[in-house]
Design an enzyme around this catalytic site. Structure first.
Site, PDB file in Angstrom:
ATOM      1  N   ALA A 123      -6.902   1.630   5.627  1.00 55.84           N
ATOM      2  CA  ALA A 123      -5.847   1.958   4.662  1.00 55.84           C
ATOM      3  C   ALA A 123      -6.445   2.193   3.287  1.00 55.84           C
ATOM      4  CB  ALA A 123      -4.825   0.820   4.608  1.00 55.84           C
TER       5      ALA A 123
ATOM      6  N   GLY B 261      -7.435   5.190   2.128  1.00 51.72           N
ATOM      7  CA  GLY B 261      -7.318   6.575   1.674  1.00 51.72           C
ATOM      8  C   GLY B 261      -6.492   6.733   0.406  1.00 51.72           C
TER       9      GLY B 261
ATOM     10  N   ARG C 132      -2.108  13.920  -1.373  1.00 52.71           N
ATOM     11  CA  ARG C 132      -1.057  14.909  -1.100  1.00 52.71           C
ATOM     12  C   ARG C 132       0.349  14.305  -1.134  1.00 52.71           C
ATOM     13  NH1 ARG C 132      -3.079  17.561   4.167  1.00 52.71           N
ATOM     14  NH2 ARG C 132      -4.522  15.806   4.146  1.00 52.71           N
TER      15      ARG C 132
ATOM     16  N   GLN D  92     -13.309  -1.457   1.035  1.00 56.39           N
ATOM     17  CA  GLN D  92     -14.320  -0.415   1.229  1.00 56.39           C
ATOM     18  C   GLN D  92     -14.642   0.129  -0.160  1.00 56.39           C
ATOM     19  OE1 GLN D  92     -13.187   3.339   2.994  1.00 56.39           O
ATOM     20  NE2 GLN D  92     -15.241   3.723   3.757  1.00 56.39           N
TER      21      GLN D  92
ATOM     22  N   GLY E 151     -16.528   7.391   4.904  1.00 52.00           N
ATOM     23  CA  GLY E 151     -16.180   7.789   6.260  1.00 52.00           C
ATOM     24  C   GLY E 151     -15.562   6.657   7.063  1.00 52.00           C
TER      25      GLY E 151
ATOM     26  N   LYS F 163      28.418  -8.815  -4.268  1.00 53.45           N
ATOM     27  CA  LYS F 163      27.028  -9.224  -4.485  1.00 53.45           C
ATOM     28  C   LYS F 163      26.942 -10.733  -4.451  1.00 53.45           C
ATOM     29  CE  LYS F 163      25.165 -10.823  -7.785  1.00 53.45           C
ATOM     30  NZ  LYS F 163      24.602 -11.365  -9.022  1.00 53.45           N
TER      31      LYS F 163
ATOM     32  N   ASN G 260      30.919 -12.189 -14.146  1.00 55.46           N
ATOM     33  CA  ASN G 260      29.935 -13.207 -13.775  1.00 55.46           C
ATOM     34  C   ASN G 260      28.745 -13.270 -14.714  1.00 55.46           C
ATOM     35  OD1 ASN G 260      29.137 -10.645 -12.894  1.00 55.46           O
ATOM     36  ND2 ASN G 260      27.794 -11.495 -11.335  1.00 55.46           N
TER      37      ASN G 260
ATOM     38  N   SER H 172      46.821  -8.262  -8.682  1.00 57.92           N
ATOM     39  CA  SER H 172      46.023  -7.079  -9.008  1.00 57.92           C
ATOM     40  C   SER H 172      45.601  -7.054 -10.471  1.00 57.92           C
ATOM     41  CB  SER H 172      46.840  -5.811  -8.729  1.00 57.92           C
ATOM     42  OG  SER H 172      47.109  -5.739  -7.358  1.00 57.92           O
TER      43      SER H 172
HETATM   44  C1  UD1 Z   1      -9.639  11.315  11.803  1.00 59.01           C
HETATM   45  C2  UD1 Z   1     -10.608  11.390  12.972  1.00 59.01           C
HETATM   46  C3  UD1 Z   1     -10.183  12.538  13.870  1.00 59.01           C
HETATM   47  C4  UD1 Z   1      -8.766  12.325  14.351  1.00 59.01           C
HETATM   48  C5  UD1 Z   1      -7.824  12.147  13.168  1.00 59.01           C
HETATM   49  C6  UD1 Z   1      -6.475  11.703  13.666  1.00 59.01           C
HETATM   50  C7  UD1 Z   1     -12.774  10.601  12.171  1.00 59.01           C
HETATM   51  C8  UD1 Z   1     -14.118  10.985  11.680  1.00 59.01           C
HETATM   52  N1  UD1 Z   1     -11.950  11.600  12.463  1.00 59.01           N
HETATM   53  O1  UD1 Z   1      -9.789  12.531  11.068  1.00 59.01           O
HETATM   54  O2  UD1 Z   1     -11.064  12.629  14.993  1.00 59.01           O
HETATM   55  O3  UD1 Z   1      -8.350  13.430  15.144  1.00 59.01           O
HETATM   56  O4  UD1 Z   1      -8.315  11.120  12.282  1.00 59.01           O
HETATM   57  O5  UD1 Z   1      -5.554  11.607  12.606  1.00 59.01           O
HETATM   58  O6  UD1 Z   1     -12.504   9.425  12.309  1.00 59.01           O
HETATM   59  N2  UD1 Z   1     -10.453   6.241   5.785  1.00 59.01           N
HETATM   60  C9  UD1 Z   1     -10.937   5.171   5.100  1.00 59.01           C
HETATM   61  N3  UD1 Z   1     -12.158   5.253   4.536  1.00 59.01           N
HETATM   62  C10 UD1 Z   1     -12.944   6.343   4.673  1.00 59.01           C
HETATM   63  C11 UD1 Z   1     -12.445   7.439   5.387  1.00 59.01           C
HETATM   64  C12 UD1 Z   1     -11.176   7.356   5.935  1.00 59.01           C
HETATM   65  O7  UD1 Z   1     -10.256   4.138   4.963  1.00 59.01           O
HETATM   66  O8  UD1 Z   1     -14.062   6.328   4.174  1.00 59.01           O
HETATM   67  C13 UD1 Z   1      -9.112   6.136   6.376  1.00 59.01           C
HETATM   68  C14 UD1 Z   1      -8.144   7.131   5.760  1.00 59.01           C
HETATM   69  O9  UD1 Z   1      -7.463   6.556   4.687  1.00 59.01           O
HETATM   70  C15 UD1 Z   1      -7.213   7.423   6.911  1.00 59.01           C
HETATM   71  C16 UD1 Z   1      -8.100   7.272   8.128  1.00 59.01           C
HETATM   72  O10 UD1 Z   1      -9.199   6.481   7.733  1.00 59.01           O
HETATM   73  O11 UD1 Z   1      -6.178   6.469   7.010  1.00 59.01           O
HETATM   74  C17 UD1 Z   1      -8.559   8.613   8.695  1.00 59.01           C
HETATM   75  O12 UD1 Z   1      -9.348   9.284   7.744  1.00 59.01           O
HETATM   76  P1  UD1 Z   1      -9.200  10.832   7.495  1.00 59.01           P
HETATM   77  O13 UD1 Z   1     -10.183  11.241   6.481  1.00 59.01           O
HETATM   78  O14 UD1 Z   1      -7.780  11.187   7.262  1.00 59.01           O
HETATM   79  O15 UD1 Z   1      -9.676  11.393   8.888  1.00 59.01           O
HETATM   80  P2  UD1 Z   1      -9.238  12.736   9.571  1.00 59.01           P
HETATM   81  O16 UD1 Z   1     -10.032  13.859   9.000  1.00 59.01           O
HETATM   82  O17 UD1 Z   1      -7.776  12.863   9.601  1.00 59.01           O
END
Ligand code: UD1
Ligand code: CA
Length: 448
Positions: free
Chosen positions: A12, A14, A18, A78, A83, A337, A372, A391
């Protein structure tokens, strides 16, 4: 259910740019619960005894919110977004404690079902080292493709690294992965970052495990199980799917809805058999409706309890702490309430009742208002059983109306009214015979 120990690592970290929001993506709600809360709940339901949430962007907000919806979960930071494999390794200390199953899940896939996780765990129990939750789609762009050889899953290729033929594969990585706990750190530590994005891909553990001769398999889940939310259009699509699943279940459980697609539930709405819900009703979090109640059209309920055979609405608003006992009636344009409305009591029209106890079978006439709040503190109004409030009365709290007392219409009540008493809280009427006619004649003459 399997007795194997299970850790769920939920990514979580990310940014969710968007979403265009100050709120971290995983905290955006579906049915009133942050999407991360849906994921933690299904992880628990599928037997994850421990939850490790990997946070990054908005770490404090996510950790704080998780205390509510996922008590007992641990947070791991993280530091840099390197990745998905790197993200999982942020929870190294949890994984190192040793589990039979390690489940890697994403915080932004709120519709994931328990059966999809059960399938993944069943394959781990059968001896697989890595299990990938796959799904099929006609539009695989952006997903990792599952590369199979002779029926075995041998690799996952990310979109950016895939050849044109590989991009035509419709069987995709749904994001959920199961890893045998004793193999997890060995596999994750072997992941490198020589790919198009320069990231440590979790998906690489598939080919690493295959090279090591370990069993790797895919399960097949539904599109909804894998639905990842990246913007508010997708958020609304997930909400719509969630709502329809719940409406269907509610109806199958014995609730009548005249126009189900206009009724919105919260994740925790409890609604008993033989309740009728009319069109355009919104349930916010924390609502319980007991059997035989009718919720009439255009009502908004939140944090409220509605007892058996009550009637609510049309156009009623029940706010947190509204507690309607059996057969109570709250009618149109009434706001309640933090107030108990006793058994059979009625507040039929145009009222505000806050911080109050309304006794059994009491009747508050149209336009009764509990005053109140003095701008600083809230005060309680207590209306005894069987009391009748005429009333357009204002009950200025703190104030007590006794049992079976009577309050004259249009009163402003500032002092307690004893049991069985009649209280007038208004000026006496003066009537002057013929005076209207005189006035009219005077004015007409003046105008000439
Ligand atoms: C990822 C998968 C892909 C899959 C897709 C499904 C990988 C490399 N790829 O791609 O195969 O089809 O999900 O939705 O795993 N996140 C972190 N830290 C990071 C990178 C990502 O916490 O360093 C979290 C993101 O917040 C997200 C999730 O991991 O919740 C997936 O990351 P994202 O970059 O969206 O991967 P996708 O490209 O969607
Ligand atoms: Ca994604």
């Amino acid at each position: 259910m399997t007795q194997r120990s299970c850790l769920s690592v939920i990514l979580a970290a990310g940014e969710g740019t968007r979403m265009k929001s100050a709120l971290p993506k995983v905290l955006h709600p579906i049915a009133g619960l942050p999407m991360l809360g849906h994921v933690t709940a299904v992880a628990r339901a599928a037997g994850a005894g421990d939850l490790a949430i990997v946070v990054g962007h908005g770490a404090e907000k996510v950790a704080e919110a998780a205390k509510d919806f996922a008590p007992g979960s641990e947070n791991f930071l993280q530091e840099k977004r390197l990745g998905t494999a790197n993200a999982v390794l942020a929870a190294r200390d949890a994984i190192a404690r040793g589990y039979d199953d390690v489940l890697v899940m994403f915080g932004d896939t709120p519709l994931l079902s328990q059966s999809a996780i059960d399938d993944v765990r069943a394959k781990l129990a059968d001896g697989a080292a890595v299990v990938v939750m796959g799904f099929r789609t006609d539009n695989p762009t952006g997903y990792g493709r599952l590369i199979e050889k002779g029926g075995a899953l041998v690799a996952i290729r990310e979109e950016k690294d895939a050849s044109p033929e590989e991009r035509r594969i419709a069987f995709c990585n749904g994001g959920i992965m199961g890893i045998a706990g004793d193999k997890a750190l060995g596999l994750l530590d072997a992941v490198g970052n020589t790919n198009a994005k320069g990231e440590f891909y979790l998906t690489d553990i598939v080919s690493i495990a295959t090279e090591r001769g370990l069993a790797v398999v895919a399960t097949e889940a539904s599109f909804e199980d894998a639905l990842g939310i990246n913007n508010r259009v997708e958020l609304s699509q997930a909400e719509a799917i969630w709502q329809w699943r719940r409406r269907r279940q509610v109806m199958l459980d014995g609730v009548t809805m005249i126009a189900p697609d206009t009724v919105t539930f919260a994740h925790d709405t409890k609604i008993a058999q033989d309740v009728i819900v009319e069109p355009n009703v919104f349930f916010g979090p924390g609502v319980t409706i007991e059997t035989g109640a009718t919720i009439r059209a255009n009502s908004h309920l939140e944090g409220a309890k509605v007892g058996a055979n009550c009637e609510v609405g049309p156009y009623a608003r029940l706010r947190p702490g509204a507690d309607l006992k059996e057969k109570a009636k709250v009618g149109n344009f009434v706001e309640i309430k933090k107030a108990e409305i006793g058994p059979g009591a009625k507040v039929p029209h145009l009222s505000y009742v806050g911080d109050a106890f309304i006794g059994a079978k009491a009747n508050l006439g149209a336009g009764t208002i509990t005053c109140n709040y003095d701008g600083y503190s809230k005060f309680v109004t207590d209306v005894g059983a069987g009391a009748f409030v005429g009333s357009n009365s204002s009950l200025v709290a703190p104030v007590k109306i006794g049992r079976d007392a009577y309050v004259a219409s249009g009163s402003t009540i500032t002092d307690d009214v004893p049991d069985d008493a009649l209280a007038f809280g208004r000026a006496r009427q003066t009537t002057i015979p013929g005076r209207a006619k005189e006035l009219r004649e005077k004015r007409a003459a003046a105008k000439k």
